[in-house]
Scaffold this active site. Structure first.
Site, short mmCIF file in Angstrom:
data_model
loop_
_atom_site.label_atom_id
_atom_site.label_comp_id
_atom_site.label_asym_id
_atom_site.label_seq_id
_atom_site.Cartn_x
_atom_site.Cartn_y
_atom_site.Cartn_z
N VAL A 1 8.32 3.88 -0.32
CA VAL A 1 9.22 4.48 0.67
C VAL A 1 10.39 5.14 -0.06
O VAL A 1 10.97 4.55 -0.98
CB VAL A 1 9.73 3.42 1.67
CG1 VAL A 1 10.60 4.03 2.74
CG2 VAL A 1 8.56 2.67 2.30
N ASP B 1 2.81 -8.39 12.15
CA ASP B 1 3.29 -8.54 10.76
C ASP B 1 4.82 -8.70 10.75
O ASP B 1 5.51 -8.11 9.91
CB ASP B 1 2.85 -7.34 9.92
CG ASP B 1 2.92 -7.63 8.42
OD1 ASP B 1 3.01 -8.82 8.04
OD2 ASP B 1 2.88 -6.66 7.62
N PHE C 1 0.80 -1.22 0.00
CA PHE C 1 0.00 0.00 0.00
C PHE C 1 0.83 1.27 0.00
O PHE C 1 0.30 2.35 0.11
CB PHE C 1 -0.89 0.02 1.26
CG PHE C 1 -1.60 -1.27 1.50
CD1 PHE C 1 -2.71 -1.60 0.76
CD2 PHE C 1 -1.14 -2.16 2.46
CE1 PHE C 1 -3.36 -2.80 0.97
CE2 PHE C 1 -1.79 -3.36 2.68
CZ PHE C 1 -2.90 -3.70 1.93
N1 LIG Z 1 12.79 3.22 7.51
C1 LIG Z 1 13.15 2.53 6.44
N2 LIG Z 1 14.41 2.50 6.03
C2 LIG Z 1 14.79 1.79 4.94
N3 LIG Z 1 13.93 1.10 4.17
C3 LIG Z 1 12.63 1.10 4.52
C4 LIG Z 1 12.16 1.81 5.65
N4 LIG Z 1 10.84 1.63 5.75
C5 LIG Z 1 10.49 0.83 4.74
N5 LIG Z 1 11.56 0.51 3.99
C6 LIG Z 1 11.56 -0.34 2.78
O1 LIG Z 1 10.29 -0.23 2.15
C7 LIG Z 1 9.64 -1.50 2.11
C8 LIG Z 1 8.15 -1.28 2.29
O2 LIG Z 1 7.91 -0.63 3.50
P1 LIG Z 1 6.73 -1.10 4.44
O3 LIG Z 1 6.89 -2.51 4.75
O4 LIG Z 1 6.69 -0.18 5.63
O5 LIG Z 1 5.48 -0.84 3.49
P2 LIG Z 1 4.06 -1.51 3.51
O6 LIG Z 1 3.26 -0.97 2.39
O7 LIG Z 1 3.46 -1.36 4.86
O8 LIG Z 1 4.42 -3.02 3.25
P3 LIG Z 1 3.55 -4.31 3.38
O9 LIG Z 1 3.58 -4.88 2.01
O10 LIG Z 1 4.35 -5.11 4.37
O11 LIG Z 1 2.20 -3.94 3.87
C9 LIG Z 1 10.29 -2.30 3.22
O12 LIG Z 1 10.22 -3.67 3.01
C10 LIG Z 1 11.72 -1.80 3.19
O13 LIG Z 1 12.46 -2.46 2.16
MG LIG Z 2 6.03 -4.11 5.05
#
Ligand SMILES: Nc1ncnc2c1ncn2[C@@H]1O[C@H](COP(=O)(O)OP(=O)(O)OP(=O)(O)O)[C@@H](O)[C@H]1O
Ligand SMILES: [Mg+2]
Length: 497
Positions: free
Chosen positions: A259, A366, A256
């Site tokens: 980053v 998660d 969703f």
């Molecule tokens: N603080 C951070 N520093 C470096 N890389 C990050 C950071 N936060 C997120 N990422 C990178 O971005 C990716 C996606 O971030 P995140 O897992 O928070 O998103 P999401 O949309 O919530 O994912 P999910 O598919 O788990 O729901 C992570 O797997 C990581 O590789």
């Molecule tokens: Mg994630």
């Protein structure tokens, strides 16, 4: 005569001081308007004189950070009104952001309403609305550890502030050339934002060697307004993201969100900013998205949890500013196999993070390699998008099903903290194998039943620990605290120090 003048001067000084105080307390910048309203020629001529504030306050302009007006002196008469307005904004440093800083106590949803176009009204064409925070409907953070017992979202109704009564009427002449005002973020405020330059994009000299890239410190000012991005914001053209940050590259994407690695202009430090890919139109969607930042904020600071700095809504997307990490464990998976010692270190550090949040009544739900980040060899738990409370007083939405134990898939929520333990066990098993968890249904079910194939070349103690972590009975799984204290980590901790 002299006494009268002195008295008048004292009165003006007192009035201005009160007005300054109000403005600094977060109220609208009324000073120039009110002063302008004193239509006497003396008042307006005083305003176009840079020494006005100096005289009236009886102190040096520099003491109160007055911006220099010397450059504006030449065409003082021509744009006196305009400049006076800008003076007030510059002076009080009131960035015209849509979202204020105090995320915990302010209702972000209502703040967003400031973006909603204002209905056109003929008698409002010559008014400028002062922006005030609207504290109606204050949302308490339900994940805050300071809230005891059953945590509830408390909405404090209602309007102590009325936007309509907040208007400051201006003479037609004072807004000469101003366009019709269509929104609460006035055109003049946008123009103002363009004039108030964003801070330059500089390297932070205190971070030795941390920033290798070459930056053109004033590159983003060439546009004259780094924060003015009509196409990106879709509304009033104000982008906190682009005003405050210089985007370097995308570093990750989830289901969703995306980053980005960014440089914060004001402090020259690198951060990660995550923002939702979709616009969150519905109030319920926004509330759900907010759970992530509320959890992060409530958890507080821990070495093994990704640091949280701030968050805001922009263009109906949630932005989260976080500590920047080097990569997530999922990215190293294919490139290099982690040794047992490295995996044990990761296990110990994430277990410490889990102990920390579980003690605060929060569960992650998660835990998986994608959500474990590494920074300078330190493992950090991130992505609190599914975090909830152990006492089941908040909605429960589990994360990636591959890492979930059977009981949560059966909607049994009695031992939510042990769900995190199972997920961590599954994640560690995946890391030590160096390949993704089995996709086939039978193998998938084997893991849920706690049946782990033997891991050749790895110690029995390690394999037994993993087996205990993925036990189908949550009660038999170790707690995070018990994990942290396991003697298996003694050697790895000795080596680490
Ligand atoms: N603080 C951070 N520093 C470096 N890389 C990050 C950071 N936060 C997120 N990422 C990178 O971005 C990716 C996606 O971030 P995140 O897992 O928070 O998103 P999401 O949309 O919530 O994912 P999910 O598919 O788990 O729901 C992570 O797997 C990581 O590789
Ligand atoms: Mg994630």
């Amino acid at each position: 005569m002299k006494t009268k003048a002195l008295k008048r001067r004292r009165e003006m000084k007192g009035t201005l001081a009160r007005q300054l105080q109000q403005v600094q307390l977060g109220q609208a910048s009324l000073v120039p308007f009110q002063l302008h309203h004193q239509s006497s020629s003396s008042a307006s001529s005083s305003l176009s004189n840079p020494s006005f504030f100096h005289n009236i306050l009886g102190q040096d302009a520099a003491d109160v950070n007055l911006p220099s007006l010397s450059g504006a002196g030449a065409n003082a008469d021509a744009d006196a009104d305009d400049r006076d307005f800008i003076l007030s904004q510059d002076f009080f440093c009131t960035p015209d952001y849509i979202t204020p800083d105090d995320q915990n106590v302010l209702n972000v949803f209502d703040c967003n309403k400031e973006n909603v176009p204002c209905p056109m009204s003929p008698d409002k064409l010559n008014t400028v609305k002062s922006k005030r925070r609207r504290p109606d409907c204050v949302l308490l953070n339900p994940l805050s550890p300071s809230l005891s017992g059953r945590q509830q979202v408390v909405e404090l109704a209602n309007d102590t502030f009325d936007m309509e009564t907040d208007e400051v009427k201006l003479d037609k002449t004072s807004v000469s050339g101003a366009k019709k005002i269509h929104s609460y973020v006035s055109q003049s405020a946008i123009a103002l934002r363009c004039r108030v330059m964003p801070p330059p994009c500089i390297k932070n000299p205190y971070l030795m060697g941390a920033l290798e890239m070459d930056l053109d410190p004033f590159g983003n000012q060439r546009s004259k307004c780094a924060g003015f991005f009509p196409a990106l914001t879709g509304g009033d053209g104000l982008s906190r993201y682009h005003t405050d940050f210089h985007e370097i590259e995308q570093i990750g994407a989830g289901n969703f969100s995306r980053v980005f690695k960014v440089l914060r202009r004001i402090d020259g430090c690198l951060y990660a900013v995550k923002h939702s890919t979709r616009q969150l139109h519905q109030d319920t969607e926004r509330r759900k998205a907010l759970m992530e930042v509320q959890a992060l904020a409530a958890v507080g600071s821990h070495e093994n949890i990704v640091g949280y700095f701030s968050s805001w809504f922009e263009n109906e997307q949630l932005y989260i500013q976080m500590e920047l990490c080097d990569h997530s464990l999922s990215m190293t998976k294919s490139s290099q196999l982690l040794t047992e010692q490295e995996v044990l270190l990761a296990l110990h550090q994430v277990a410490k993070a889990l102990q920390f949040i579980h003690e605060r009544g929060i569960v992650h739900l998660d835990v998986k390699p994608d959500n474990i980040y590494v920074k300078n060899g330190v493992y950090k738990l991130g992505d609190f998008g599914c975090a909830t409370l152990t006492d089941k007083s908040l909605p429960i939405e589990e994360g990636d099903a591959r890492y979930m134990p059977q009981e949560i898939l059966n909607e049994k929520y009695d031992y939510l903290d042990k769900v995190d333990i199972f997920s961590l066990g599954a994640a560690i098993y995946e890391l030590i194998r160096g390949s993704p968890l089995p996709e086939s249904r039978s193998q998938f079910l084997n893991l849920k039943e706690g049946k782990l194939p033997l891991l050749p070349g790895h110690s029995l103690q390690f394999q037994n620990l993993l087996k205990a972590m993925v036990d189908p009975d949550p009660v038999r799984r170790p707690s995070a605290k018990e994990l942290v204290q396991n003697t298996i980590f003694n050697k790895v901790l000795r080596n680490a120090t």
